[in-house]
Design an enzyme around this catalytic site. Structure first.
Site, short mmCIF file in Angstrom:
data_model
loop_
_atom_site.label_atom_id
_atom_site.label_comp_id
_atom_site.label_asym_id
_atom_site.label_seq_id
_atom_site.Cartn_x
_atom_site.Cartn_y
_atom_site.Cartn_z
N ASP A 63 -8.78 13.66 3.91
CA ASP A 63 -7.61 13.52 3.03
C ASP A 63 -7.69 12.23 2.23
O ASP A 63 -7.33 12.18 1.04
CB ASP A 63 -6.31 13.54 3.87
CG ASP A 63 -5.95 14.95 4.31
OD1 ASP A 63 -6.86 15.80 4.39
OD2 ASP A 63 -4.77 15.21 4.58
N ILE A 64 -8.17 11.18 2.85
CA ILE A 64 -8.32 9.92 2.12
C ILE A 64 -9.31 10.09 0.97
O ILE A 64 -9.05 9.67 -0.16
CB ILE A 64 -8.76 8.79 3.08
CG1 ILE A 64 -7.56 8.42 3.96
CG2 ILE A 64 -9.31 7.59 2.32
CD1 ILE A 64 -7.75 7.24 4.85
N TYR A 147 3.04 -3.02 16.68
CA TYR A 147 3.31 -2.99 15.23
C TYR A 147 2.85 -4.31 14.60
O TYR A 147 2.18 -4.33 13.55
CB TYR A 147 4.80 -2.75 14.99
CG TYR A 147 5.18 -2.78 13.54
CD1 TYR A 147 4.85 -1.72 12.69
CD2 TYR A 147 5.87 -3.87 13.00
CE1 TYR A 147 5.19 -1.75 11.35
CE2 TYR A 147 6.22 -3.90 11.66
CZ TYR A 147 5.87 -2.84 10.84
OH TYR A 147 6.21 -2.87 9.51
N GLY A 148 3.23 -5.42 15.23
CA GLY A 148 2.85 -6.73 14.69
C GLY A 148 1.34 -6.89 14.62
O GLY A 148 0.81 -7.48 13.68
N ALA A 149 0.65 -6.35 15.62
CA ALA A 149 -0.82 -6.45 15.61
C ALA A 149 -1.41 -5.69 14.42
O ALA A 149 -2.35 -6.16 13.78
CB ALA A 149 -1.39 -5.89 16.92
N LYS A 151 0.01 -5.13 11.53
CA LYS A 151 0.30 -5.82 10.27
C LYS A 151 -0.41 -7.18 10.20
O LYS A 151 -0.77 -7.64 9.12
CB LYS A 151 1.82 -5.99 10.10
CG LYS A 151 2.55 -4.65 9.92
CD LYS A 151 2.16 -3.94 8.62
CE LYS A 151 2.99 -2.70 8.37
NZ LYS A 151 2.71 -2.04 7.10
N1 LIG Z 1 11.79 -0.69 7.08
C1 LIG Z 1 11.47 -1.87 7.58
O1 LIG Z 1 12.25 -2.51 8.34
C2 LIG Z 1 10.16 -2.52 7.19
C3 LIG Z 1 10.05 -3.92 7.31
C4 LIG Z 1 8.86 -4.53 6.96
C5 LIG Z 1 7.80 -3.76 6.52
N2 LIG Z 1 7.93 -2.40 6.43
C6 LIG Z 1 6.77 -1.64 5.97
O2 LIG Z 1 7.12 -1.04 4.73
C7 LIG Z 1 6.40 0.20 4.59
C8 LIG Z 1 7.39 1.30 4.23
O3 LIG Z 1 8.37 1.39 5.25
P1 LIG Z 1 9.70 2.29 5.09
O4 LIG Z 1 10.80 1.49 5.64
O5 LIG Z 1 9.77 2.83 3.73
O6 LIG Z 1 9.36 3.45 6.12
P2 LIG Z 1 9.74 5.01 6.07
O7 LIG Z 1 11.00 5.22 5.34
O8 LIG Z 1 9.65 5.49 7.48
O9 LIG Z 1 8.56 5.66 5.20
C9 LIG Z 1 7.25 5.63 5.70
C10 LIG Z 1 6.35 6.35 4.72
O10 LIG Z 1 5.01 6.34 5.28
C11 LIG Z 1 4.46 7.64 5.12
N3 LIG Z 1 3.48 7.96 6.17
C12 LIG Z 1 3.59 7.75 7.50
N4 LIG Z 1 2.53 8.24 8.14
C13 LIG Z 1 1.73 8.78 7.18
C14 LIG Z 1 0.48 9.46 7.21
N5 LIG Z 1 -0.17 9.70 8.37
N6 LIG Z 1 -0.05 9.88 6.04
C15 LIG Z 1 0.59 9.67 4.87
N7 LIG Z 1 1.78 9.02 4.78
C16 LIG Z 1 2.33 8.60 5.93
C17 LIG Z 1 5.64 8.60 5.21
O11 LIG Z 1 5.25 9.77 4.54
P3 LIG Z 1 6.08 11.15 4.56
O12 LIG Z 1 7.33 10.83 3.78
O13 LIG Z 1 5.21 12.11 3.88
O14 LIG Z 1 6.33 11.43 6.01
C18 LIG Z 1 6.74 7.81 4.49
O15 LIG Z 1 6.72 8.08 3.12
C19 LIG Z 1 5.67 0.43 5.91
O16 LIG Z 1 4.33 0.02 5.75
C20 LIG Z 1 6.38 -0.50 6.87
O17 LIG Z 1 5.51 -0.94 7.90
C21 LIG Z 1 9.09 -1.77 6.74
#
Ligand SMILES: NC(=O)c1ccc[n+]([C@@H]2O[C@H](COP(=O)([O-])OP(=O)(O)OC[C@H]3O[C@@H](n4cnc5c(N)ncnc54)[C@H](OP(=O)(O)O)[C@@H]3O)[C@@H](O)[C@H]2O)c1
Length: 262
Positions: A63-64, A147-149, A151
């Protein structure tokens, strides 16, 4: 960098932060291509929808490759790695297979997709690779070991790659949000943040920070205070500030219904 001339591939485009990013990028005049796990088509008139969707589970190498080929054919000059999954909880209670899958999507996938895109990006006059990390990748707190690891690993990868590609057309950037109000955070995680007085931002704040990062060309942008200060202190003092996380540990193990223990 002028956003209205960019073609931006964004993973996690259907997520809370991803949708806000797509909306802000669309409004700035950029062209956007989103990646989603399930097949979907753009909804006309929805400002938070990318113009083009690609289907792809980014934990799968084929897929990638397919996503990278489609993005190259589309002419992507910027990639924003925003796909990610959480792993909140006491480490001793987490299933080993969950650890492997979180590492796969949060750390391996952005590395593999970047590698597949690099030959194309090198041919452009100005290409960008943006990694969406987390304050938790710069500072380890109870409940975020796995999770921290992921990131933290991603941050070190981005840092090394930025230095490796210096002087080339490909710039590497890092965006570090703090807690953000999306479905990413489970009720337990939200309760933990409330108990520890951890502030959280609406996703639009992260989207605006992405635009500022892209426009500035800066290597890194971290969102939120005191998180920025905590990251600096953690980097400089490490174990000397361990005592400052007692309340996080207490909150993590104070979940009476689960009876969680270290
Ligand atoms: N929310 C927070 O508190 C927070 C804080 C700091 C950093 N972040 C980081 O910000 C980023 C976005 O977070 P968010 O809050 O928007 O999370 P979210 O609403 O849960 O969205 C996560 C996204 O990742 C996609 N995803 C997950 N697994 C996947 C896979 N195997 N293949 C393709 N896509 C995949 C999901 O795709 P689908 O929609 O297709 O399922 C979704 O669009 C993440 O990297 C997260 O670690 C979040």
């Amino acid at each position: 960098m002028k956003l209205d001339q960019r073609r931006i591939l964004i993973t996690g485009a259907g997520g809370g932060i991803g949708r806000a990013m797509v909306e802000a990028l669309n409004a700035s005049g950029a062209r956007t291509m989103g990646v989603a796990r399930r097949q979907r088509s753009a909804v006309a008139g929805d400002p938070a929808e990318p113009q083009t969707w690609l289907q792809g589970d980014l934990t799968l190498a084929p897929d990638i490759d397919r996503v990278a080929r489609a993005a190259i054919a589309w002419g992507a000059d910027t990639v924003v790695h925003a796909a990610g999954v959480p792993a909140f909880g006491a480490f001793g209670q987490q299933p080993a297979e969950q650890t492997a899958s979180v590492l796969q999507i949060n750390l391996w996938s952005p590395m593999a997709l970047t590698q597949a895109l690099l030959p194309h990006l090198h041919q452009l006059p100005d290409a960008r690779v943006v990694f969406v990390g987390s304050a938790l990748g710069r500072i380890g707190i109870p409940g975020s070991a796995v999770y921290g690891a992921t990131k933290a690993g991603l941050h070190r990868f981005a840092e090394a790659l930025r230095r490796e590609l210096a002087g080339s057309p490909v710039s590497v950037q890092w965006l570090g949000p703090r807690a953000t109000q999306t479905a990413f955070n489970s009720p337990e995680s939200v309760a933990f943040n409330q108990a520890t007085g951890t502030a959280s931002d609406p996703p639009e704040v992260v989207a605006e920070a992405l635009l500022a990062l892209l426009r500035s060309g800066a290597a890194e942008r971290h969102i939120g205070f005191p998180e920025r200060l905590a990251v600096r202190l953690n980097g400089a003092l490490g174990p000397l500030i361990d005592g400052g996380f007692r309340k996080h540990r207490d909150a993590l193990f104070a979940t009476p219904s689960e009876g969680v223990t270290p």
